[in-house]
Design a protein around this motif. Structure first.
Motif, PDB file in Angstrom:
ATOM      1  N   UNK A 155      41.534  54.745  29.877  1.00 44.52           N
ATOM      2  CA  UNK A 155      40.163  54.261  30.543  1.00 44.52           C
ATOM      3  C   UNK A 155      39.795  53.016  30.800  1.00 44.52           C
ATOM      4  N   UNK A 156      39.396  52.250  31.022  1.00 41.13           N
ATOM      5  CA  UNK A 156      39.351  50.920  31.330  1.00 41.13           C
ATOM      6  C   UNK A 156      37.636  50.942  32.412  1.00 41.13           C
ATOM      7  N   UNK A 157      36.957  49.783  31.743  1.00 46.56           N
ATOM      8  CA  UNK A 157      35.793  49.448  32.718  1.00 46.56           C
ATOM      9  C   UNK A 157      35.949  48.978  33.817  1.00 46.56           C
ATOM     10  N   UNK A 158      34.895  49.468  35.048  1.00 44.92           N
ATOM     11  CA  UNK A 158      35.294  49.044  36.523  1.00 44.92           C
ATOM     12  C   UNK A 158      34.898  47.300  36.226  1.00 44.92           C
ATOM     13  N   UNK A 159      35.040  46.973  36.957  1.00 42.75           N
ATOM     14  CA  UNK A 159      35.054  44.919  37.513  1.00 42.75           C
ATOM     15  C   UNK A 159      33.453  44.907  38.165  1.00 42.75           C
ATOM     16  N   UNK A 160      32.725  44.296  37.758  1.00 41.03           N
ATOM     17  CA  UNK A 160      31.506  43.534  38.395  1.00 41.03           C
ATOM     18  C   UNK A 160      31.552  43.897  39.902  1.00 41.03           C
ATOM     19  N   UNK A 161      30.651  44.163  40.202  1.00 39.60           N
ATOM     20  CA  UNK A 161      30.519  45.054  41.478  1.00 39.60           C
ATOM     21  C   UNK A 161      30.506  44.047  42.947  1.00 39.60           C
ATOM     22  N   UNK A 162      30.379  42.215  42.391  1.00 39.41           N
ATOM     23  CA  UNK A 162      30.684  41.603  43.610  1.00 39.41           C
ATOM     24  C   UNK A 162      32.337  41.700  43.322  1.00 39.41           C
ATOM     25  N   UNK A 163      33.182  41.769  42.623  1.00 40.89           N
ATOM     26  CA  UNK A 163      34.518  41.745  42.695  1.00 40.89           C
ATOM     27  C   UNK A 163      35.014  43.202  43.181  1.00 40.89           C
ATOM     28  N   UNK A 164      34.590  43.840  42.576  1.00 38.05           N
ATOM     29  CA  UNK A 164      34.562  45.172  43.702  1.00 38.05           C
ATOM     30  C   UNK A 164      34.054  44.870  44.539  1.00 38.05           C
ATOM     31  N   UNK A 165      33.643  44.530  45.801  1.00 36.30           N
ATOM     32  CA  UNK A 165      33.397  44.126  46.695  1.00 36.30           C
ATOM     33  C   UNK A 165      34.155  43.347  47.533  1.00 36.30           C
ATOM     34  N   UNK A 166      34.453  42.414  46.689  1.00 36.22           N
ATOM     35  CA  UNK A 166      35.588  41.672  47.818  1.00 36.22           C
ATOM     36  C   UNK A 166      37.066  42.041  48.383  1.00 36.22           C
ATOM     37  N   UNK A 167      37.639  42.848  46.721  1.00 37.04           N
ATOM     38  CA  UNK A 167      39.133  42.854  46.300  1.00 37.04           C
ATOM     39  C   UNK A 167      38.529  44.448  47.646  1.00 37.04           C
ATOM     40  N   UNK A 168      37.669  45.489  47.912  1.00 37.76           N
ATOM     41  CA  UNK A 168      37.993  46.299  49.331  1.00 37.76           C
ATOM     42  C   UNK A 168      37.764  45.649  50.204  1.00 37.76           C
ATOM     43  N   UNK A 169      37.239  44.494  50.338  1.00 36.24           N
ATOM     44  CA  UNK A 169      36.858  43.549  51.432  1.00 36.24           C
ATOM     45  C   UNK A 169      38.095  43.056  52.082  1.00 36.24           C
ATOM     46  N   UNK A 170      39.949  42.559  51.430  1.00 31.51           N
ATOM     47  CA  UNK A 170      40.879  42.634  50.912  1.00 31.51           C
ATOM     48  C   UNK A 170      40.514  41.047  50.715  1.00 31.51           C
ATOM     49  N   UNK A 171      39.513  40.632  49.994  1.00 24.74           N
ATOM     50  CA  UNK A 171      40.422  39.201  49.355  1.00 24.74           C
ATOM     51  C   UNK A 171      38.622  38.590  50.182  1.00 24.74           C
TER      52      UNK A 171
END
Lengths: 165, 419
Positions: free
Chosen positions: A136-152
């Motif tokens: 198991x691993x900790x999730x990314x900070x929300x801002x990074x998850x959002x940037x990643x989900x937006x495709x960069x």
């Protein structure tokens, strides 16, 4: 996001010089050519052998050194779906997210060459299907998850007009 | 609440007190790129329709990695940057101006500035108490566009330097020693602050090495206080008005403290292929290490004071016939001062050569690429495999004094043993 593929093993302290050797600096803006040299000085068989969806798996401090963003770009363009490492260097980590390349800080010990892995980014679970264990691993900070989900980052800024903290 | 330098600078920028661990959206005072990070930054901006840039007066481009251009491709990329800068009326430093981090420190940075640069050694700006950190081209491009960036306020590690440096031992040795102690990822995501009586006594050119090499321990920034010595530095560059004192508060929260007694240090060497592979020069494995090339310069040790130290050792002597000596000043100012003082003459008379300002050899672009199996002893900051353009070569890192002494003998040599 769920990913499934085979592992390519790398050691500790893989520098951006090993990922994108300085002698190819003339290919800086020629990604299709540069990608043929991805990680060349770390192991010469990766660029030609990697299959779409495979994983780059490493020890500690992956991506240390220079800020050259193409190091992240070419790993993504090489077909790797994610980089898994015990830890990352700061600039490389940020560059990867900005390029839409998932980078996961997770205990990679026990993973062997060409093991079949399954990554569930949202759930924070890495499964080794070959050796039947999971981490198991900790999730990314929300801002990074959002940037990643937006495709960069460029798509993120296009979408929101600003950083969406 | 008492604050570290990072907390203090970021609090000022965002207009409210912050502490380590917080995510902030912060204005940037300066955002810059060079000829390697610039082309991608520009193409990312073009993807977004080219702006307008929020604060064009805060954006700077430097051409330093191929200076002058090494290939037709490099020259064409530089042309794109040059035209972009001219079109948007941005600050622009053409080839020959020097290394971005050095030039921005001489001319632009002020204590308390928050700076983003498209290069990992942007952290050099911490020498004048600027929160300066390296990022990739896309982050740089977005900071150019929006005038701000996001970051996490870092925890801080404190390094307290005490004692007087013995003759032949310099700040470079202390920093190599520190990296050897904490490792190449010993400060990842964190800030390093360098404090203590030995720092207070130290002129800016020596302080710069701690800020510059903070990235070699993985740090986000390497910060030093702004004080009397900082003022002297600004005065030298006719911009005393940019000076203000800045230091961390008493009682600020540090996640780690290391005390270093500089009086006990010997010259240090980082052996291939990691910066934390550090040994004192007296270590047995450093006996009889042949040096094929000595490379002096880079953002780490390319300042006039560094070349003065070397010139003093080289004066009136000849380098070993089996060794090349390459000197590359870090800026036009260093180049000019060296010319006026006859330092380049000393280098050339000793059998060395002198490049124009730039940093092309360190990342392996030109002006000093190594051959297969060769050893290079350098004042630079990185000895990774493949650095200086050849993964079959070996790079050792040291102070300017060790480099000059070794150029004379052709093997790694303790400067304390030269005359």
């Amino acid at each position: 996001m769920k990913f499934k593929g085979k592992s390519w093993l790398f050691g500790d302290d893989i520098s951006t010089d090993l990922i994108f050797p300085g002698r190819y600096v003339h290919l800086l803006s020629n990604i299709p050519e540069l990608v043929k040299h991805t990680l060349e000085d770390a192991r010469g068989d990766y660029a030609a052998g990697v299959k779409p969806g495979d994983f780059v798996v490493a020890g500690k401090n992956f991506g240390m050194g220079s800020s050259r963003e193409q190091a992240a770009t070419i790993i993504k363009q090489s077909g790797a779906c994610a980089v898994l490492a015990k830890s990352f260097a700061r600039i490389f980590f940020r560059n990867s997210i900005n390029n839409g390349l998932p980078v996961v800080e997770v205990d990679t010990s026990g993973i062997e060459e060409q093991d079949e892995l399954e990554l569930d980014l949202k759930a924070g679970i890495l499964k080794n299907l070959t050796r039947s264990f999971e981490r198991r691993f900790a999730p990314l900070p929300p801002i990074m998850t959002e940037i990643l989900n937006d495709g960069g980052l460029v798509s993120h800024i296009k979408k929101h007009g600003d950083f969406h903290l | 609440m008492p604050q570290t330098l990072s907390e203090k600078i970021i609090s000022e920028k965002v207009g409210h007190p912050v502490k380590a661990g917080e995510l902030v959206l912060t204005p940037v005072d300066w955002v810059y790129a060079h000829d390697l990070s610039g082309p991608l930054a520009i193409s990312q901006l073009e993807k977004l329709g080219l702006g307008p840039l929020k604060y064009p007066e805060r954006v700077i481009f430097y051409l330093d990695h191929s200076s002058p251009s090494s290939t037709a491709i490099a020259a064409t990329e530089q042309k794109v940057i040059r035209e972009f800068a001219h079109k948007l009326n941005l600050k622009f430093y053409d080839v020959g101006s020097g290394i971005a981090h050095q030039v921005i420190m001489e001319e632009t940075l002020r204590p308390g500035d928050l700076v983003i640069g498209g290069d990992s050694h942007t952290c050099q700006g911490g020498a004048v108490a600027a929160f300066a950190t390296g990022m990739g081209s896309t982050d740089v491009a977005m900071a150019m566009l929006l005038g701000r960036t996001w970051l996490k306020v870092p925890e801080t590690m404190r390094f307290v330097l005490k004692g007087k440096f013995p003759p032949g031992v310099y700040a470079k040795d202390a920093m190599l020693f520190i990296i050897g102690q904490i490792g190449v990822d010993g400060a990842t995501y964190r800030a390093m602050e360098f404090l203590g009586p030995a720092i207070v006594a130290m002129p800016l050119y020596e302080r710069t090495i701690f800020a510059n090499m903070a990235i070699e321990a993985g740090a986000k920034v390497g910060l030093l206080p702004s004080d009397k010595k900082t003022r002297e530095y600004f005065k030298e560059f006719n911009r005393e008005k940019d000076y203000r004192p800045l230091k961390p508060d008493e009682g600020a929260n540090y996640s780690y403290t290391l005390e270093v007694d500089c009086s006990k240090l010997e010259p240090q060497i980082a052996l291939p292929h990691n910066v934390d592979n550090v040994k004192p020069i007296t270590a047995p494995e450093l006996k009889d290490v042949k040096v094929h090339q000595v490379y002096m310069g880079t953002c780490t040790n390319g300042r006039i004071e560094d070349f003065r130290v070397a010139a003093k050792i080289l004066k009136g002597k000849r380098i070993n016939p089996g060794t090349r000596l390459v000197a590359t000043p870090a800026s036009r100012d260093v180049y000019l001062k060296g010319a006026k003082e006859g330092i380049w003459q000393t280098f050339v008379e000793a059998g060395g050569l002198v490049n124009s300002p730039g940093c092309g050899a360190c990342p392996g672009i030109h002006t000093g690429i190594l051959g297969d199996g060769e050893n290079c002893l350098s004042t630079m900051n990185r000895n990774f495999k493949g650095r200086m353009g050849n993964p079959k070569a070996f790079i050792y890192l040291a102070s300017p004094a060790v480099c000059a002494a070794s150029a004379l003998t052709g093997k790694i040599t303790d400067p304390r043993n030269i005359r």
